[in-house]
Structures are given as structure tokens and as C-alpha cells.
Design a protein around this motif. Structure first.
Motif, PDB file in Angstrom:
ATOM      1  N   GLN A 134       1.556  -1.277  -0.154  1.00  0.00           N
ATOM      2  CA  GLN A 134      -0.407   0.035   0.020  1.00  0.00           C
ATOM      3  C   GLN A 134       1.161   0.720  -0.173  1.00  0.00           C
ATOM      4  O   GLN A 134       0.451   2.242  -1.070  1.00  0.00           O
ATOM      5  CB  GLN A 134      -0.523  -0.189   1.078  1.00  0.00           C
ATOM      6  N   LYS A 135       2.238   0.853  -0.058  1.00  0.00           N
ATOM      7  CA  LYS A 135       2.880   2.533   0.639  1.00  0.00           C
ATOM      8  C   LYS A 135       3.840   2.864  -0.775  1.00  0.00           C
ATOM      9  O   LYS A 135       3.539   3.764  -1.337  1.00  0.00           O
ATOM     10  CB  LYS A 135       3.556   2.349   1.917  1.00  0.00           C
ATOM     11  N   ALA A 136       3.847   1.348  -1.041  1.00  0.00           N
ATOM     12  CA  ALA A 136       4.554   1.702  -2.357  1.00  0.00           C
ATOM     13  C   ALA A 136       3.635   2.150  -3.605  1.00  0.00           C
ATOM     14  O   ALA A 136       3.862   2.872  -4.272  1.00  0.00           O
ATOM     15  CB  ALA A 136       5.353   0.233  -2.693  1.00  0.00           C
ATOM     16  N   ALA A 137       2.193   1.940  -3.792  1.00  0.00           N
ATOM     17  CA  ALA A 137       1.224   2.073  -3.885  1.00  0.00           C
ATOM     18  C   ALA A 137       1.263   3.590  -4.531  1.00  0.00           C
ATOM     19  O   ALA A 137       0.805   4.544  -4.540  1.00  0.00           O
ATOM     20  CB  ALA A 137       0.164   1.290  -4.180  1.00  0.00           C
ATOM     21  N   GLY A 138       0.946   4.135  -3.166  1.00  0.00           N
ATOM     22  CA  GLY A 138       1.028   5.181  -3.206  1.00  0.00           C
ATOM     23  C   GLY A 138       2.206   6.049  -3.479  1.00  0.00           C
ATOM     24  O   GLY A 138       2.115   7.284  -3.519  1.00  0.00           O
ATOM     25  N   ALA A 139       3.557   5.423  -3.097  1.00  0.00           N
ATOM     26  CA  ALA A 139       4.398   6.795  -3.675  1.00  0.00           C
ATOM     27  C   ALA A 139       4.817   6.547  -5.022  1.00  0.00           C
ATOM     28  O   ALA A 139       4.458   7.521  -5.515  1.00  0.00           O
ATOM     29  CB  ALA A 139       5.389   5.532  -3.286  1.00  0.00           C
ATOM     30  N   ALA A 140       4.093   5.654  -5.334  1.00  0.00           N
ATOM     31  CA  ALA A 140       3.997   5.358  -7.369  1.00  0.00           C
ATOM     32  C   ALA A 140       2.682   6.419  -7.625  1.00  0.00           C
ATOM     33  O   ALA A 140       2.903   7.080  -8.517  1.00  0.00           O
ATOM     34  CB  ALA A 140       4.116   4.319  -7.598  1.00  0.00           C
ATOM     35  N   LEU A 141       1.491   6.385  -7.102  1.00  0.00           N
ATOM     36  CA  LEU A 141       0.343   7.358  -7.458  1.00  0.00           C
ATOM     37  C   LEU A 141       1.498   9.018  -6.850  1.00  0.00           C
ATOM     38  O   LEU A 141       0.941   9.844  -8.236  1.00  0.00           O
ATOM     39  CB  LEU A 141      -0.732   7.333  -6.955  1.00  0.00           C
ATOM     40  N   ALA A 142       1.698   9.306  -5.936  1.00  0.00           N
ATOM     41  CA  ALA A 142       2.178  10.418  -6.014  1.00  0.00           C
ATOM     42  C   ALA A 142       3.046  11.081  -6.746  1.00  0.00           C
ATOM     43  O   ALA A 142       3.295  12.079  -7.535  1.00  0.00           O
ATOM     44  CB  ALA A 142       3.218  10.877  -4.624  1.00  0.00           C
ATOM     45  N   ALA A 143       3.919   9.881  -7.741  1.00  0.00           N
ATOM     46  CA  ALA A 143       5.280  10.339  -9.021  1.00  0.00           C
ATOM     47  C   ALA A 143       3.935  10.624  -9.927  1.00  0.00           C
ATOM     48  O   ALA A 143       4.157  11.226 -10.675  1.00  0.00           O
ATOM     49  CB  ALA A 143       6.355   9.571  -8.827  1.00  0.00           C
ATOM     50  N   LYS A 144       3.112   9.884 -10.122  1.00  0.00           N
ATOM     51  CA  LYS A 144       2.903   9.655 -11.217  1.00  0.00           C
ATOM     52  C   LYS A 144       1.977  10.900 -11.159  1.00  0.00           C
ATOM     53  O   LYS A 144       1.250  11.709 -12.494  1.00  0.00           O
ATOM     54  CB  LYS A 144       1.454   8.722 -11.199  1.00  0.00           C
ATOM     55  N   ARG A 145       1.641  11.359  -9.711  1.00  0.00           N
ATOM     56  CA  ARG A 145       0.671  12.838 -10.060  1.00  0.00           C
ATOM     57  C   ARG A 145       1.865  13.987 -10.897  1.00  0.00           C
ATOM     58  O   ARG A 145       1.094  14.873 -10.580  1.00  0.00           O
ATOM     59  CB  ARG A 145      -0.846  12.971  -9.026  1.00  0.00           C
ATOM     60  N   GLY A 146       3.122  13.665 -10.234  1.00  0.00           N
ATOM     61  CA  GLY A 146       4.398  14.860  -9.747  1.00  0.00           C
ATOM     62  C   GLY A 146       4.494  15.520  -8.645  1.00  0.00           C
ATOM     63  O   GLY A 146       4.542  16.702  -8.695  1.00  0.00           O
ATOM     64  N   GLU A 147       3.772  15.156  -7.972  1.00  0.00           N
ATOM     65  CA  GLU A 147       4.197  15.005  -6.499  1.00  0.00           C
ATOM     66  C   GLU A 147       5.362  15.422  -6.043  1.00  0.00           C
ATOM     67  O   GLU A 147       5.694  16.106  -4.863  1.00  0.00           O
ATOM     68  CB  GLU A 147       2.215  15.044  -5.663  1.00  0.00           C
ATOM     69  N   GLN A 148       5.770  14.102  -6.224  1.00  0.00           N
ATOM     70  CA  GLN A 148       7.086  13.274  -5.952  1.00  0.00           C
ATOM     71  C   GLN A 148       8.503  13.397  -7.420  1.00  0.00           C
ATOM     72  O   GLN A 148       7.334  13.505  -8.653  1.00  0.00           O
ATOM     73  CB  GLN A 148       6.821  12.307  -5.191  1.00  0.00           C
TER      74      GLN A 148
END
Length: 60
Positions: free
Chosen positions: A9-23
Motif C-alpha cells: 500500500q505504501k509503495a502504491a501511494g509513492a507511485a501514485l504521488a509520482a504519477k501525479r507529479g507531487e514527487q
């Protein structure tokens, strides 16, 4: 499809943030980097959302 473990779940959250451009995508490591490349934003959102309580830290 909800996550089966806290780490997934944490890995998916990090990937989602990168996909959105937040990270930065270059900050991603391991499974999060693979998830960002291979999954859509909707799939990542479904995987990252949900309750963490009661899930194991790692799926054995």
C-alpha cells in the motif's frame, strides 16, 4: 483490488504521488518504481486507498 500488505500500500501511494507529479520519479525505489511504470493512475489509487489497520507489514 485492495493492497494485501502495508508495504504494498505504501509503495502504491509513492507511485501514485509520482504519477501525479507531487514527487520526483527519480526518488522512487524498487516496487514503487515498477508500479509507477506499469499501472494506471486509477489502478494505483485503488491499491493505495483503504484501511491499513489489520494488514500485515509484509505478505509472506
Amino acid at each position: 483490488m485492495p493492497a494485501k500488505s502495508k508495504s504494498q500500500q505504501k509503495a502504491a501511494g509513492a507511485a501514485l504521488a509520482a504519477k501525479r507529479g507531487e514527487q520526483k520519479k527519480s526518488d522512487l525505489k524498487g516496487p514503487a518504481r515498477q508500479m509507477e511504470k506499469s499501472m494506471s493512475q486509477k489502478e494505483l489509487d485503488e491499491l493505495a486507498s483503504g484501511e491499513r489497520k489489520g494488514k500485515p507489514e509484509h505478505k509472506s
